[in-house]
Write a protein that holds these residues in place. Structure first.
Motif, PDB file in Angstrom:
ATOM      1  N   PHE A  34      57.278-117.927  -3.321  1.00  0.00           N
ATOM      2  CA  PHE A  34      56.339-116.877  -3.720  1.00  0.00           C
ATOM      3  C   PHE A  34      56.003-117.003  -5.206  1.00  0.00           C
ATOM      4  CE2 PHE A  34      57.382-114.167   0.074  1.00  0.00           C
ATOM      5  CZ  PHE A  34      56.077-113.891   0.447  1.00  0.00           C
ATOM      6  N   GLY A  35      57.004-117.239  -6.040  1.00  0.00           N
ATOM      7  CA  GLY A  35      56.772-117.389  -7.477  1.00  0.00           C
ATOM      8  C   GLY A  35      55.876-118.574  -7.798  1.00  0.00           C
ATOM      9  N   ALA A  36      56.147-119.709  -7.153  1.00  0.00           N
ATOM     10  CA  ALA A  36      55.318-120.901  -7.376  1.00  0.00           C
ATOM     11  C   ALA A  36      53.892-120.660  -6.895  1.00  0.00           C
ATOM     12  CB  ALA A  36      55.930-122.107  -6.657  1.00  0.00           C
ATOM     13  N   GLY A  37      53.750-119.978  -5.760  1.00  0.00           N
ATOM     14  CA  GLY A  37      52.421-119.680  -5.235  1.00  0.00           C
ATOM     15  C   GLY A  37      51.622-118.790  -6.169  1.00  0.00           C
ATOM     16  N   ILE A  38      52.271-117.779  -6.725  1.00  0.00           N
ATOM     17  CA  ILE A  38      51.573-116.887  -7.654  1.00  0.00           C
ATOM     18  C   ILE A  38      51.290-117.595  -8.975  1.00  0.00           C
ATOM     19  CG2 ILE A  38      51.791-114.742  -8.994  1.00  0.00           C
ATOM     20  CD1 ILE A  38      50.983-114.464  -5.983  1.00  0.00           C
ATOM     21  N   PHE A  39      52.156-118.501  -9.391  1.00  0.00           N
ATOM     22  CA  PHE A  39      51.855-119.301 -10.576  1.00  0.00           C
ATOM     23  C   PHE A  39      50.568-120.094 -10.372  1.00  0.00           C
ATOM     24  CE2 PHE A  39      52.640-123.344 -13.033  1.00  0.00           C
ATOM     25  CZ  PHE A  39      52.296-122.817 -14.276  1.00  0.00           C
ATOM     26  N   LEU A  40      50.400-120.645  -9.192  1.00  0.00           N
ATOM     27  CA  LEU A  40      49.183-121.397  -8.874  1.00  0.00           C
ATOM     28  C   LEU A  40      47.972-120.477  -8.745  1.00  0.00           C
ATOM     29  CD1 LEU A  40      47.621-123.960  -7.826  1.00  0.00           C
ATOM     30  CD2 LEU A  40      48.358-123.256  -5.542  1.00  0.00           C
ATOM     31  N   LEU A  41      48.110-119.436  -7.952  1.00  0.00           N
ATOM     32  CA  LEU A  41      46.961-118.607  -7.591  1.00  0.00           C
ATOM     33  C   LEU A  41      46.592-117.578  -8.650  1.00  0.00           C
ATOM     34  CD1 LEU A  41      48.045-117.985  -3.899  1.00  0.00           C
ATOM     35  CD2 LEU A  41      46.259-119.577  -4.687  1.00  0.00           C
ATOM     36  N   GLY A  42      47.583-117.001  -9.293  1.00  0.00           N
ATOM     37  CA  GLY A  42      47.351-115.992 -10.314  1.00  0.00           C
ATOM     38  C   GLY A  42      47.723-114.599  -9.849  1.00  0.00           C
ATOM     39  N   PRO A  43      47.913-113.692 -10.804  1.00  0.00           N
ATOM     40  CA  PRO A  43      48.357-112.327 -10.502  1.00  0.00           C
ATOM     41  C   PRO A  43      47.498-111.568  -9.483  1.00  0.00           C
ATOM     42  CG  PRO A  43      48.417-112.716 -12.871  1.00  0.00           C
ATOM     43  CD  PRO A  43      47.779-113.916 -12.237  1.00  0.00           C
ATOM     44  N   PRO A  44      46.173-111.734  -9.474  1.00  0.00           N
ATOM     45  CA  PRO A  44      45.384-110.963  -8.497  1.00  0.00           C
ATOM     46  C   PRO A  44      45.717-111.287  -7.038  1.00  0.00           C
ATOM     47  CG  PRO A  44      43.953-111.842 -10.209  1.00  0.00           C
ATOM     48  CD  PRO A  44      45.302-112.477 -10.390  1.00  0.00           C
ATOM     49  N   PHE A  45      46.371-112.405  -6.801  1.00  0.00           N
ATOM     50  CA  PHE A  45      46.655-112.829  -5.428  1.00  0.00           C
ATOM     51  C   PHE A  45      47.994-112.317  -4.891  1.00  0.00           C
ATOM     52  CE2 PHE A  45      43.365-115.927  -6.397  1.00  0.00           C
ATOM     53  CZ  PHE A  45      42.696-116.043  -5.197  1.00  0.00           C
ATOM     54  N   ILE A  46      48.727-111.539  -5.669  1.00  0.00           N
ATOM     55  CA  ILE A  46      50.041-111.074  -5.209  1.00  0.00           C
ATOM     56  C   ILE A  46      49.937-110.330  -3.879  1.00  0.00           C
ATOM     57  CG2 ILE A  46      52.011-109.559  -5.720  1.00  0.00           C
ATOM     58  CD1 ILE A  46      51.606-110.368  -8.711  1.00  0.00           C
TER      59      ILE A  46
END
Length: 168
Positions: A106-118
């Motif tokens: 989840f952390g790596a995914g949000i690093f890639l996608l950005g905070p709006p994608f949480i």
């Protein structure tokens, strides 16, 4: 089979004019597919797969001149939050539900996608897990003991890579 699913998803969701997006998607698909297969067979998400996503994220963010710090802070915050939630659950129930590998993913995914994608990432990956768990229960009449969550998080990351956040 997973490679075909990821390939078709990329072809359907991609921006027709963005060739570089397909290159990045192929780079991203490799660790996502690897971790999905590993999690399905051994219920463990390799740290190197999460690191591969972080490396792809760095390449994507730098190539798009996107500020990395907000992505990094959000990714680390999600990692810490989900790790803590998983630990609290484990201590309360005596068995794991959300492991550290899931939290790292989840952390790596949000690093890639950005905070709006949480919210998008949490919702999409959860819906995938619920759907498969529900179908499995309907087919067999037995509720599955544990379904690896990593493949659902991974596929949600891949889908969201191509689209704008839903909950803005």
């Amino acid at each position: 089979m997973l490679a075909s699913l990821y390939g078709l998803t990329g072809l359907v969701l991609r921006d027709q004019s963005a060739v570089l997006e397909l290159v990045f998607a192929a780079m991203l698909a490799a660790p996502l597919i690897w971790l999905s297969l590993t999690d399905l067979h051994g219920q463990e998400i390799p740290d190197l797969a999460a690191l591969g996503i972080v490396v792809v994220a760095c390449i994507v963010l730098v190539s798009q001149s996107t500020p990395i710090v907000p992505h990094l802070v959000a990714g680390l915050a999600i990692l810490a939050l989900f790790w803590a939630l998983g630990e609290v659950y484990f201590r309360a129930k005596g068995h794991e539900a959300l492991g550290i590998g899931d939290a790292k993913l989840f952390g790596a995914g949000i690093f890639l996608l950005g905070p709006p994608f949480i919210p998008d990432l949490v919702l999409l990956s959860s819906l995938g897990g619920l759907l498969v768990g529900g179908v499995s229960t309907l087919r067999t009449g037995i509720q599955p003991k544990g379904i690896p969550f990593g493949p659902f998080i991974a596929y949600a990351i891949f889908i969201l890579f191509f689209i704008d956040p839903i909950f803005l």
